[in-house]
Design a protein around this motif. Sequence first.
Motif, mmCIF file in Angstrom:
data_model
loop_
_atom_site.group_PDB
_atom_site.id
_atom_site.type_symbol
_atom_site.label_atom_id
_atom_site.label_comp_id
_atom_site.label_asym_id
_atom_site.label_seq_id
_atom_site.Cartn_x
_atom_site.Cartn_y
_atom_site.Cartn_z
ATOM 1 N N HIS A 144 11.423 7.650 -11.921
ATOM 2 C CA HIS A 144 10.317 7.333 -12.835
ATOM 3 C C HIS A 144 9.415 8.529 -13.094
ATOM 4 C CE1 HIS A 144 10.292 2.697 -12.299
ATOM 5 N NE2 HIS A 144 11.198 3.110 -13.165
ATOM 6 N N THR A 145 9.212 9.350 -12.081
ATOM 7 C CA THR A 145 8.250 10.443 -12.204
ATOM 8 C C THR A 145 8.930 11.769 -12.563
ATOM 9 O OG1 THR A 145 8.424 10.753 -9.818
ATOM 10 C CG2 THR A 145 6.562 9.447 -10.614
ATOM 11 N N GLY A 146 10.247 11.824 -12.437
ATOM 12 C CA GLY A 146 10.975 13.048 -12.747
ATOM 13 C C GLY A 146 10.807 14.142 -11.704
ATOM 14 N N VAL A 147 10.322 13.786 -10.529
ATOM 15 C CA VAL A 147 10.159 14.779 -9.463
ATOM 16 C C VAL A 147 11.521 15.003 -8.799
ATOM 17 C CG1 VAL A 147 9.060 15.237 -7.214
ATOM 18 C CG2 VAL A 147 7.745 14.128 -9.038
ATOM 19 N N PRO A 148 11.952 16.270 -8.653
ATOM 20 C CA PRO A 148 13.228 16.502 -7.968
ATOM 21 C C PRO A 148 13.118 16.149 -6.485
ATOM 22 C CG PRO A 148 12.130 18.589 -8.464
ATOM 23 C CD PRO A 148 11.304 17.512 -9.094
ATOM 24 N N PRO A 149 14.172 15.607 -5.896
ATOM 25 C CA PRO A 149 14.109 15.193 -4.484
ATOM 26 C C PRO A 149 13.681 16.323 -3.554
ATOM 27 C CG PRO A 149 16.346 14.911 -5.393
ATOM 28 C CD PRO A 149 15.470 15.295 -6.516
ATOM 29 N N GLU A 150 14.009 17.548 -3.923
ATOM 30 C CA GLU A 150 13.647 18.709 -3.080
ATOM 31 C C GLU A 150 12.137 18.878 -2.987
ATOM 32 O OE1 GLU A 150 17.567 18.782 -4.460
ATOM 33 O OE2 GLU A 150 15.796 18.904 -5.740
ATOM 34 N N ALA A 151 11.410 18.283 -3.936
ATOM 35 C CA ALA A 151 9.953 18.429 -3.943
ATOM 36 C C ALA A 151 9.256 17.295 -3.198
ATOM 37 C CB ALA A 151 9.445 18.513 -5.375
ATOM 38 N N LEU A 152 10.048 16.463 -2.544
ATOM 39 C CA LEU A 152 9.452 15.373 -1.754
ATOM 40 C C LEU A 152 9.792 15.537 -0.283
ATOM 41 C CD1 LEU A 152 7.980 12.611 -1.468
ATOM 42 C CD2 LEU A 152 10.185 11.502 -1.932
ATOM 43 N N MET A 153 8.771 15.380 0.548
ATOM 44 C CA MET A 153 8.978 15.374 1.993
ATOM 45 C C MET A 153 8.408 14.053 2.519
ATOM 46 S SD MET A 153 8.318 18.501 4.515
ATOM 47 C CE MET A 153 6.668 18.490 5.117
ATOM 48 N N LEU A 154 9.134 13.431 3.430
ATOM 49 C CA LEU A 154 8.635 12.196 4.034
ATOM 50 C C LEU A 154 8.293 12.470 5.483
ATOM 51 C CD1 LEU A 154 11.190 9.610 2.549
ATOM 52 C CD2 LEU A 154 8.863 10.100 1.744
ATOM 53 N N GLU A 155 7.089 12.066 5.892
ATOM 54 C CA GLU A 155 6.648 12.284 7.281
ATOM 55 C C GLU A 155 6.701 10.977 8.042
ATOM 56 O OE1 GLU A 155 2.856 14.184 7.695
ATOM 57 O OE2 GLU A 155 3.296 15.662 6.134
ATOM 58 N N MET A 186 0.833 -1.201 0.000
ATOM 59 C CA MET A 186 0.000 0.000 0.000
ATOM 60 C C MET A 186 0.874 1.260 0.000
ATOM 61 S SD MET A 186 -2.785 1.247 2.771
ATOM 62 C CE MET A 186 -1.682 2.511 3.349
ATOM 63 N N GLY A 187 1.885 1.271 0.864
ATOM 64 C CA GLY A 187 2.774 2.427 0.977
ATOM 65 C C GLY A 187 3.544 2.682 -0.310
ATOM 66 N N ARG A 188 3.907 1.593 -0.978
ATOM 67 C CA ARG A 188 4.612 1.707 -2.256
ATOM 68 C C ARG A 188 3.719 2.415 -3.285
ATOM 69 N NH1 ARG A 188 8.795 -1.741 -4.472
ATOM 70 N NH2 ARG A 188 8.810 -2.837 -2.478
ATOM 71 N N TRP A 189 2.463 1.991 -3.297
ATOM 72 C CA TRP A 189 1.502 2.623 -4.210
ATOM 73 C C TRP A 189 1.308 4.104 -3.857
ATOM 74 C CZ3 TRP A 189 -3.158 5.079 -3.416
ATOM 75 C CH2 TRP A 189 -3.823 5.478 -4.586
ATOM 76 N N VAL A 190 1.162 4.396 -2.576
ATOM 77 C CA VAL A 190 0.955 5.787 -2.132
ATOM 78 C C VAL A 190 2.095 6.676 -2.618
ATOM 79 C CG1 VAL A 190 0.937 7.307 -0.089
ATOM 80 C CG2 VAL A 190 -0.481 5.233 -0.103
ATOM 81 N N LEU A 191 3.325 6.217 -2.407
ATOM 82 C CA LEU A 191 4.497 7.003 -2.796
ATOM 83 C C LEU A 191 4.489 7.278 -4.301
ATOM 84 C CD1 LEU A 191 7.310 8.188 -1.960
ATOM 85 C CD2 LEU A 191 8.261 5.960 -2.592
ATOM 86 N N GLU A 192 4.255 6.218 -5.082
ATOM 87 C CA GLU A 192 4.291 6.383 -6.540
ATOM 88 C C GLU A 192 3.155 7.284 -7.028
ATOM 89 O OE1 GLU A 192 4.399 2.407 -8.043
ATOM 90 O OE2 GLU A 192 6.518 2.151 -7.472
ATOM 91 N N GLU A 193 1.968 7.065 -6.494
ATOM 92 C CA GLU A 193 0.802 7.852 -6.914
ATOM 93 C C GLU A 193 0.976 9.330 -6.537
ATOM 94 O OE1 GLU A 193 -1.568 7.140 -8.831
ATOM 95 O OE2 GLU A 193 -3.101 8.676 -8.440
ATOM 96 N N ALA A 194 1.459 9.570 -5.326
ATOM 97 C CA ALA A 194 1.651 10.956 -4.873
ATOM 98 C C ALA A 194 2.679 11.661 -5.762
ATOM 99 C CB ALA A 194 2.095 10.977 -3.409
ATOM 100 N N LEU A 195 3.747 10.948 -6.131
ATOM 101 C CA LEU A 195 4.782 11.559 -6.977
ATOM 102 C C LEU A 195 4.284 11.774 -8.406
ATOM 103 C CD1 LEU A 195 8.055 9.844 -5.672
ATOM 104 C CD2 LEU A 195 7.337 12.225 -5.375
ATOM 105 N N ARG A 196 3.530 10.799 -8.934
ATOM 106 C CA ARG A 196 2.936 10.988 -10.265
ATOM 107 C C ARG A 196 2.063 12.236 -10.279
ATOM 108 N NH1 ARG A 196 2.422 5.236 -10.627
ATOM 109 N NH2 ARG A 196 0.452 5.272 -9.487
ATOM 110 N N THR A 197 1.275 12.394 -9.230
ATOM 111 C CA THR A 197 0.344 13.520 -9.158
ATOM 112 C C THR A 197 1.078 14.852 -9.056
ATOM 113 O OG1 THR A 197 -1.221 12.065 -8.077
ATOM 114 C CG2 THR A 197 -1.664 14.421 -7.903
ATOM 115 N N VAL A 198 2.058 14.915 -8.182
ATOM 116 C CA VAL A 198 2.758 16.206 -8.018
ATOM 117 C C VAL A 198 3.587 16.526 -9.261
ATOM 118 C CG1 VAL A 198 4.910 15.543 -6.813
ATOM 119 C CG2 VAL A 198 3.810 17.731 -6.286
ATOM 120 N N ALA A 199 4.052 15.505 -9.951
ATOM 121 C CA ALA A 199 4.788 15.736 -11.201
ATOM 122 C C ALA A 199 3.872 16.458 -12.191
ATOM 123 C CB ALA A 199 5.280 14.412 -11.795
ATOM 124 N N GLU A 200 2.614 16.006 -12.240
ATOM 125 C CA GLU A 200 1.660 16.627 -13.161
ATOM 126 C C GLU A 200 1.370 18.070 -12.746
ATOM 127 O OE1 GLU A 200 -1.806 14.181 -13.841
ATOM 128 O OE2 GLU A 200 -2.869 15.980 -14.546
#
Length: 284
Positions: A141-152, A90-104
């Motif tokens: 995969h999503t091309g999101v820069p690491p600076e645009a990701l925060m992990l809680e 589930m967490g794997r899916w959340v991470l990928e989906e959240a990054l796909r979305t923010v990339a868009e």
Amino acid sequence: VAKGAGKNQWRRYQAHLHNEMVERLELRSALDHAVNEGHFLLHYQPIVDLPSGTAVGFEALVRWHHPKRGVITPDQFIEVAEESGLILPMGRWVLEEALRTVAEWRRILPPGQAPYMSVNVSVRQFRESGFVDQVRTALAHTGVPPEALMLEITETLLVKDDERIWTDLGVLREMGIRIAIDDFGTGYSSLGYLRSRPIDVIKIDKTFIDDMVLGQQPMALVSGIVSLAQSLGLTVVAEGIEDATHREVLVRLGCPLGQGFLFSSPLGPTEVLAWMRSPQSIAV
Ligand code: C2E
Ligand code: MG
Ligand code: MG
Ligand code: MG
């Protein structure tokens, strides 16, 4: 069960335990099914600059779209997901989906408005070997820069002081990802770790924000957290801001960021762009 309890009471107690166990097993198997079928969705809550009300990021919050029961919030299934290990797929899916979305979103919105994405991660996910690679791959995969990701990561779950987790958090932070301590104030009894550990952000738990308007002492507590964070070079996000008074007090105390129903409840992915373009995201 109390000594001397009647036979009937004992039977009722056993039946209760039995029901609870059956319910948990049912929940677990339904969750297993949901993971295989992909019955999850993400809602996104804006994290805003408190003085201006402008969104700087979004927190991804998972929901289970149950075919019969409708949309279910995580407090009803995260615990079982953790116990059963289902939190891993589930967490794997959340991470990928959240990054796909923010990339868009970052493609659509002007660069000055490009938000970051904050994703909740359970300690169980960190214990899975390969979590760091999983994050690295999802970013690539999503091309999101690491600076645009925060992990809680929730403070209560860090109490065990698992060195492996801190090592992994350090590696992720070296990559440019930001690390936030979620529900700050509810877990550690000592504050020393804030100084020595790889942390960028603390999120003050909602309970402190609720209490803050009740009197001098709770307010001094929030004020103390904010100045402590500042002196350590950490950013602060206040959680659960529900009314204008909360916001005013927090701005006065110098708390830079916040989230809560005052600004917006968690939104569906398509609602986010409309919210970003609407005037209330600029001035509340
Ligand atoms: P959290 O990370 O502390 O998220 C904040 C929770 O407070 C969210 O509940 C959010 O909807 C709610 N909230 C936000 N603003 C307000 C407000 O002004 N008033 C009130 N009363 N509540 C507010 P939600 O979505 O039910 O999530 C609950 C918890 O479930 C999260 O707490 C987080 O610990 C966990 N969670 C959510 N999504 C995930 C996920 O993808 N993975 C993992 N591991 N945990 C998740
Ligand atoms: Mg969170
Ligand atoms: Mg929280
Ligand atoms: Mg929480």
